[in-house]
Write a protein that holds these residues in place. Structure first.
Motif, PDB file in Angstrom:
ATOM      1  N   TYR A 135       1.865  -2.052 -10.308  1.00 16.54           N
ATOM      2  CA  TYR A 135       1.170  -0.697  -9.982  1.00 16.54           C
ATOM      3  C   TYR A 135       0.907   0.091 -11.144  1.00 16.54           C
ATOM      4  CZ  TYR A 135       3.338  -1.324  -5.212  1.00 16.54           C
ATOM      5  OH  TYR A 135       3.598  -1.819  -4.141  1.00 16.54           O
ATOM      6  N   ASN A 179      -4.541   1.360  -9.689  1.00 16.22           N
ATOM      7  CA  ASN A 179      -5.852   1.302  -8.650  1.00 16.22           C
ATOM      8  C   ASN A 179      -6.166   2.654  -8.862  1.00 16.22           C
ATOM      9  OD1 ASN A 179      -5.036  -1.068  -7.394  1.00 16.22           O
ATOM     10  ND2 ASN A 179      -3.856  -0.016  -5.859  1.00 16.22           N
ATOM     11  N   ASP A 180      -5.650   3.678  -9.590  1.00 18.64           N
ATOM     12  CA  ASP A 180      -6.264   5.023  -9.753  1.00 18.64           C
ATOM     13  C   ASP A 180      -7.307   5.061 -10.781  1.00 18.64           C
ATOM     14  OD1 ASP A 180      -4.975   6.185  -7.638  1.00 18.64           O
ATOM     15  OD2 ASP A 180      -3.503   7.329  -8.745  1.00 18.64           O
ATOM     16  N   SER A 182       1.195   6.330  -7.169  1.00 13.98           N
ATOM     17  CA  SER A 182       0.286   7.438  -7.388  1.00 13.98           C
ATOM     18  C   SER A 182       0.576   8.765  -7.188  1.00 13.98           C
ATOM     19  CB  SER A 182      -1.031   7.086  -6.600  1.00 13.98           C
ATOM     20  OG  SER A 182      -2.329   7.867  -6.821  1.00 13.98           O
ATOM     21  N   GLU A 183       1.091   9.096  -6.277  1.00 11.58           N
ATOM     22  CA  GLU A 183       1.309  10.591  -5.921  1.00 11.58           C
ATOM     23  C   GLU A 183       2.569  10.915  -6.733  1.00 11.58           C
ATOM     24  OE1 GLU A 183       3.364  13.309  -2.520  1.00 11.58           O
ATOM     25  OE2 GLU A 183       2.881  11.173  -2.030  1.00 11.58           O
ATOM     26  N   ASN A 210       0.856  -1.280   0.009  1.00 15.43           N
ATOM     27  CA  ASN A 210      -0.038  -0.034   0.125  1.00 15.43           C
ATOM     28  C   ASN A 210       0.902   1.308  -0.008  1.00 15.43           C
ATOM     29  OD1 ASN A 210      -2.264  -1.604   0.186  1.00 15.43           O
ATOM     30  ND2 ASN A 210      -2.445  -1.581   2.040  1.00 15.43           N
ATOM     31  N   ASN A 224      -1.381   4.618 -13.104  1.00 17.55           N
ATOM     32  CA  ASN A 224      -1.394   4.011 -11.871  1.00 17.55           C
ATOM     33  C   ASN A 224      -2.635   3.097 -11.972  1.00 17.55           C
ATOM     34  OD1 ASN A 224      -2.443   3.666  -8.888  1.00 17.55           O
ATOM     35  ND2 ASN A 224      -0.304   3.805  -8.695  1.00 17.55           N
ATOM     36  N   ASN A 227       2.217   1.766  -3.477  1.00 19.76           N
ATOM     37  CA  ASN A 227       1.161   2.207  -4.269  1.00 19.76           C
ATOM     38  C   ASN A 227       0.820   3.687  -4.275  1.00 19.76           C
ATOM     39  OD1 ASN A 227      -0.684   1.796  -6.471  1.00 19.76           O
ATOM     40  ND2 ASN A 227      -2.279   1.429  -4.690  1.00 19.76           N
ATOM     41  N   SER A 228       0.609   3.973  -2.835  1.00 22.16           N
ATOM     42  CA  SER A 228       0.622   5.601  -2.613  1.00 22.16           C
ATOM     43  C   SER A 228       1.706   6.235  -3.350  1.00 22.16           C
ATOM     44  CB  SER A 228       0.006   5.912  -1.482  1.00 22.16           C
ATOM     45  OG  SER A 228       1.248   5.406  -0.335  1.00 22.16           O
TER      46      SER A 228
END
Length: 162
Positions: free
Chosen positions: A136, A95-96, A24-25, A17, A93, A20-21
């Motif tokens: 990712y 998940n996004d 994304s950032e 996690n 990304n 992944n964050s």
């Protein structure tokens, strides 16, 4: 006695996690704002030619962030005429993009960069995998839609109405 299965990917690991964050950032900070038009499958698919000429596109775009390399349109003169070589690769990304679309990215979807008046159609979606931490990125290969001024005008009028 059951032998233990060796697996490098542990989905319960908290680092998954975190990374992944961070990814994304990173894409939001250094990427570009893109309008993403989702392709909605219908019954007009031609099995012989394996295409759908009358694609139904959702007219309201989702705003997503992704990496790509903006380049000028190249039209090379070859022995067979003018050849357009402006395919583009977009990186998202995973998940996004799946949370924004509520489904995975798929071929047939349209992408329109916010600062260009060009529309790209996705023809291939690949996962960019890290063996230890999973997936990712989604890497989408897209081709430039040419001679589709009617589509650009249609998407612009829908955006103006909102």
């Amino acid at each position: 006695m059951r032998p233990e299965i060796l697996s490098l990917f542990d989905p319960t690991n908290q680092d998954v996690n975190l990374l992944n964050s961070i990814d994304s950032e990173n894409i939001r900070l250094s990427g570009s704002k893109l309008q993403y038009y989702a392709y909605e499958a219908d019954s007009n698919y031609d099995d012989v030619f394996q295409e759908n000429r009358l694609k139904s596109i959702n007219p309201s775009p989702k705003i997503v962030w992704g990496h790509y390399d903006p380049r000028p349109i190249e039209e090379n003169l070859t022995d067979f005429g003018i050849e357009l070589t402006n395919d583009q690769t977009f990186t998202f990304n995973k998940n996004d993009i799946e949370s924004a679309l509520r489904r995975p990215a798929k071929p047939g979807d349209l992408i329109r960069p916010a600062f260009q008046n060009l529309i790209y159609e996705i023809y291939e979606v690949q996962e960019d995998r890290f063996e230890v931490y999973g997936v990712y990125h989604l890497v989408c290969s897209a081709r430039l839609l040419r001679d589709r001024d009617d589509l650009i005008q249609e998407l612009d009028t829908v955006a103006d109405e909102k």
